[in-house]
Design a protein around this motif. Structure first.
Motif, PDB file in Angstrom:
ATOM      1  N   ASN A 156     -89.734  -1.509  -2.397  1.00 18.04           N
ATOM      2  CA  ASN A 156     -88.674  -0.490  -1.337  1.00 18.04           C
ATOM      3  C   ASN A 156     -87.580  -1.103  -0.767  1.00 18.04           C
ATOM      4  O   ASN A 156     -86.322  -0.821  -0.653  1.00 18.04           O
ATOM      5  CB  ASN A 156     -90.016  -0.465  -0.607  1.00 18.04           C
ATOM      6  N   ALA A 157     -87.567  -2.783  -0.096  1.00 14.20           N
ATOM      7  CA  ALA A 157     -86.440  -3.367   0.030  1.00 14.20           C
ATOM      8  C   ALA A 157     -85.707  -3.491  -1.510  1.00 14.20           C
ATOM      9  O   ALA A 157     -84.584  -3.467  -0.782  1.00 14.20           O
ATOM     10  CB  ALA A 157     -87.314  -4.828   0.290  1.00 14.20           C
ATOM     11  N   LYS A 214    -100.883  -4.391  -5.294  1.00 14.35           N
ATOM     12  CA  LYS A 214    -100.008  -3.014  -5.093  1.00 14.35           C
ATOM     13  C   LYS A 214     -98.698  -2.975  -3.898  1.00 14.35           C
ATOM     14  O   LYS A 214     -98.010  -2.511  -3.568  1.00 14.35           O
ATOM     15  CB  LYS A 214    -100.729  -1.844  -5.290  1.00 14.35           C
ATOM     16  N   LEU A 215     -99.666  -3.461  -2.668  1.00  9.53           N
ATOM     17  CA  LEU A 215     -99.259  -3.109  -1.260  1.00  9.53           C
ATOM     18  C   LEU A 215     -98.292  -4.096  -1.113  1.00  9.53           C
ATOM     19  O   LEU A 215     -97.007  -3.737  -1.332  1.00  9.53           O
ATOM     20  CB  LEU A 215     -99.918  -3.012  -0.062  1.00  9.53           C
ATOM     21  N   ALA A 216     -98.025  -5.184  -1.842  1.00 12.62           N
ATOM     22  CA  ALA A 216     -97.185  -5.802  -1.880  1.00 12.62           C
ATOM     23  C   ALA A 216     -96.210  -6.090  -3.005  1.00 12.62           C
ATOM     24  O   ALA A 216     -94.948  -5.681  -2.438  1.00 12.62           O
ATOM     25  CB  ALA A 216     -97.777  -7.168  -2.755  1.00 12.62           C
ATOM     26  N   PHE A 217     -96.268  -5.304  -3.957  1.00 10.99           N
ATOM     27  CA  PHE A 217     -95.259  -4.443  -5.340  1.00 10.99           C
ATOM     28  C   PHE A 217     -94.819  -3.468  -4.234  1.00 10.99           C
ATOM     29  O   PHE A 217     -93.333  -3.300  -4.505  1.00 10.99           O
ATOM     30  CB  PHE A 217     -95.878  -3.914  -6.278  1.00 10.99           C
ATOM     31  N   ILE A 218     -95.448  -2.318  -3.959  1.00  8.08           N
ATOM     32  CA  ILE A 218     -94.545  -0.936  -2.692  1.00  8.08           C
ATOM     33  C   ILE A 218     -93.527  -2.308  -2.052  1.00  8.08           C
ATOM     34  O   ILE A 218     -92.512  -1.588  -1.850  1.00  8.08           O
ATOM     35  CB  ILE A 218     -95.761  -0.877  -2.192  1.00  8.08           C
ATOM     36  N   LYS A 219     -93.944  -3.245  -1.341  1.00 12.70           N
ATOM     37  CA  LYS A 219     -92.985  -3.405  -0.136  1.00 12.70           C
ATOM     38  C   LYS A 219     -91.734  -3.383  -0.519  1.00 12.70           C
ATOM     39  O   LYS A 219     -90.542  -4.034  -0.447  1.00 12.70           O
ATOM     40  CB  LYS A 219     -93.490  -4.412   0.652  1.00 12.70           C
ATOM     41  N   LEU A 220     -91.870  -4.360  -2.016  1.00 14.13           N
ATOM     42  CA  LEU A 220     -91.246  -5.564  -2.161  1.00 14.13           C
ATOM     43  C   LEU A 220     -90.070  -4.907  -3.154  1.00 14.13           C
ATOM     44  O   LEU A 220     -89.034  -4.224  -3.069  1.00 14.13           O
ATOM     45  CB  LEU A 220     -91.258  -5.909  -3.741  1.00 14.13           C
ATOM     46  N   LEU A 233     -82.018  -8.742   0.381  1.00 16.41           N
ATOM     47  CA  LEU A 233     -83.504  -9.001  -0.769  1.00 16.41           C
ATOM     48  C   LEU A 233     -83.667 -10.273  -0.911  1.00 16.41           C
ATOM     49  O   LEU A 233     -85.345 -10.362  -0.839  1.00 16.41           O
ATOM     50  CB  LEU A 233     -82.139  -9.177  -1.769  1.00 16.41           C
ATOM     51  N   GLU A 234     -83.815 -11.788  -0.021  1.00 19.22           N
ATOM     52  CA  GLU A 234     -84.292 -12.598  -0.291  1.00 19.22           C
ATOM     53  C   GLU A 234     -84.982 -12.712   0.467  1.00 19.22           C
ATOM     54  O   GLU A 234     -86.613 -12.931   0.992  1.00 19.22           O
ATOM     55  CB  GLU A 234     -83.126 -13.739   0.707  1.00 19.22           C
ATOM     56  N   ARG A 235     -85.147 -11.804   1.812  1.00 20.78           N
ATOM     57  CA  ARG A 235     -86.216 -12.039   3.461  1.00 20.78           C
ATOM     58  C   ARG A 235     -87.528 -10.891   2.370  1.00 20.78           C
ATOM     59  O   ARG A 235     -88.668 -11.047   2.709  1.00 20.78           O
ATOM     60  CB  ARG A 235     -85.826 -11.425   4.135  1.00 20.78           C
ATOM     61  N   SER A 236     -87.294 -10.099   1.495  1.00 21.61           N
ATOM     62  CA  SER A 236     -88.194  -9.153   1.151  1.00 21.61           C
ATOM     63  C   SER A 236     -88.987  -9.743  -0.588  1.00 21.61           C
ATOM     64  O   SER A 236     -89.757  -9.747   0.206  1.00 21.61           O
ATOM     65  CB  SER A 236     -87.307  -8.378   0.408  1.00 21.61           C
ATOM     66  N   VAL A 237     -88.397 -10.502  -0.986  1.00 18.86           N
ATOM     67  CA  VAL A 237     -88.778 -11.832  -1.539  1.00 18.86           C
ATOM     68  C   VAL A 237     -89.628 -13.223  -1.239  1.00 18.86           C
ATOM     69  O   VAL A 237     -90.900 -13.138  -1.725  1.00 18.86           O
ATOM     70  CB  VAL A 237     -87.902 -11.781  -3.327  1.00 18.86           C
ATOM     71  N   PHE A 291     -86.421 -12.277 -10.074  1.00 20.95           N
ATOM     72  CA  PHE A 291     -86.108 -10.875  -9.337  1.00 20.95           C
ATOM     73  C   PHE A 291     -84.752 -11.358  -8.588  1.00 20.95           C
ATOM     74  O   PHE A 291     -84.268 -10.116  -8.874  1.00 20.95           O
ATOM     75  CB  PHE A 291     -86.880 -10.662  -8.120  1.00 20.95           C
ATOM     76  N   ILE A 292     -84.678 -12.241  -7.845  1.00 22.77           N
ATOM     77  CA  ILE A 292     -83.478 -12.018  -7.117  1.00 22.77           C
ATOM     78  C   ILE A 292     -81.558 -12.572  -8.497  1.00 22.77           C
ATOM     79  O   ILE A 292     -81.198 -12.127  -7.919  1.00 22.77           O
ATOM     80  CB  ILE A 292     -82.990 -13.322  -6.123  1.00 22.77           C
ATOM     81  N   ASN A 293     -82.818 -12.983  -9.225  1.00 26.07           N
ATOM     82  CA  ASN A 293     -81.238 -13.639  -9.815  1.00 26.07           C
ATOM     83  C   ASN A 293     -81.354 -12.428 -10.857  1.00 26.07           C
ATOM     84  O   ASN A 293     -80.054 -12.396 -11.493  1.00 26.07           O
ATOM     85  CB  ASN A 293     -82.095 -14.861 -11.093  1.00 26.07           C
TER      86      ASN A 293
END
Length: 322
Positions: free
Chosen positions: A185-186, A177-183, A196-200, A219-221
């Protein structure tokens, strides 16, 4: 009593009137100075933040720094820009102190240097072990979470950002869940494809399996290129389900190896206590810790026990991956 109360009220009125008059006279001259100081402080603070950001961006070009940054962002709850540098300094200091003490007590320079370096690497190895356990848990949680994300993606008209927001609301508290929250927010605050690539990259690093990498690319695409990723998500969910069944069978076959990995943690102290009892109280302790050979053997055995424990923990729950 009444006289005292009247005196207090009188003095309060006099002092208040004096302060009010003084402030009316002085504040017109002080306020511009104070505002100028505040403006200068904000200006220098902004310059400092830009300087720190520039330095951090320069450090990220080094693979070791970027690796440690991702490691701490994934495992350390109080990460900031100085965490990586502080960790490197502490690691070098621990290795140097260990080498100095071992050289002094064992008189074996090369062996002491090697063992001191291994001791200095213990904090890093512990972080790696914590990262592995996080990855192991998140890799299994990713299977139902990806299925749920697919449903949210369809329900939100193939909008990745709003699908992630709905997904987070239904996830239990944990590393995934924390990983998805950080993603999320980014995704909301990114200004360039590089951000975007750094957050992914951080999201993938926290899970580090084939499907996380595939999801990162999707996600990037979807966000940057505007692609529809529904079909790819369906294929990933099917592959996850198939591999998870295979891993369940593999885990049942590793039980004997896991028990052997935990065995030295019990056998080593029991053996040491047995020898202590046979040789007489204090003798085994003396030869173990007050002689170069005993100290070296203890360090090597303790290190072997730690490695055995790490191996057992790794085998206990292998990552859910291809």
């Amino acid at each position: 009593m009444l006289r005292l109360a009247m005196e207090i009220i009188y003095k309060s009125i006099i002092y208040s009137a004096f302060l009010l008059g003084f402030s009316r006279l002085v504040l017109p001259y002080l306020l511009p100075v104070i505002n100028e100081q505040i403006k200068n402080y904000r200006h220098y603070a902004r310059l400092r933040r830009l300087k720190v950001k520039e330095i951090t961006e320069g450090r990220r070009r080094y693979p070791l720094y970027r690796h440690l940054e991702l490691l701490f962002q994934s495992t350390f709850p109080w990460f900031n820009d100085s965490t990586v540098v502080s960790f490197i300094v502490i690691t070098l200091a621990l290795a140097a102190v260990s080498c100095s003490l071992l050289v002094r007590f064992t008189s074996k320079p090369w062996f002491s240097v090697l063992l001191g370096i291994l001791i200095g690497l213990i904090p890093y190895l512990l972080l790696r072990m914590r990262l592995y356990l996080i990855r192991s848990d998140t890799s299994y949680e990713l299977v139902p979470t990806t299925s749920l994300f697919l449903a949210k993606y369809r329900a939100n008209s193939r909008d990745v950002y709003h699908a992630l927001l709905d997904l987070i609301k239904e996830l239990d508290s944990g590393s995934l869940k924390l990983a998805f929250i950080k993603l999320t927010n980014a995704i909301q605050s990114h200004r360039s494809k590089e951000e975007l690539e750094r957050s992914v990259e951080l999201f993938v690093f926290q899970i580090q399996n084939t499907w996380a990498k595939q999801l990162g690319i999707l996600f990037i695409n979807a966000i940057w290129e505007g692609m529809i990723i529904e079909k790819s998500l369906i294929n990933i969910v099917q592959d996850m389900t198939r591999v998870q069944q295979i891993l369940q069978e593999e885990r049942s076959n590793n039980n004997d190896a896991i028990l052997l990995g935990f065995f030295p943690l019990i056998a080593f102290p029991l053996t040491w206590l047995f020898v202590e009892k046979l040789s007489g109280f204090g003798k085994a302790f003396h030869y173990q810790f007050n002689t170069p050979t005993g100290l070296i053997s203890f360090a090597v055995t303790a290190l072997a026990c730690v490695l055995s424990l790490i191996t057992a923990l790794l085998l206990r729950k292998p990552k859910n991956d291809l």
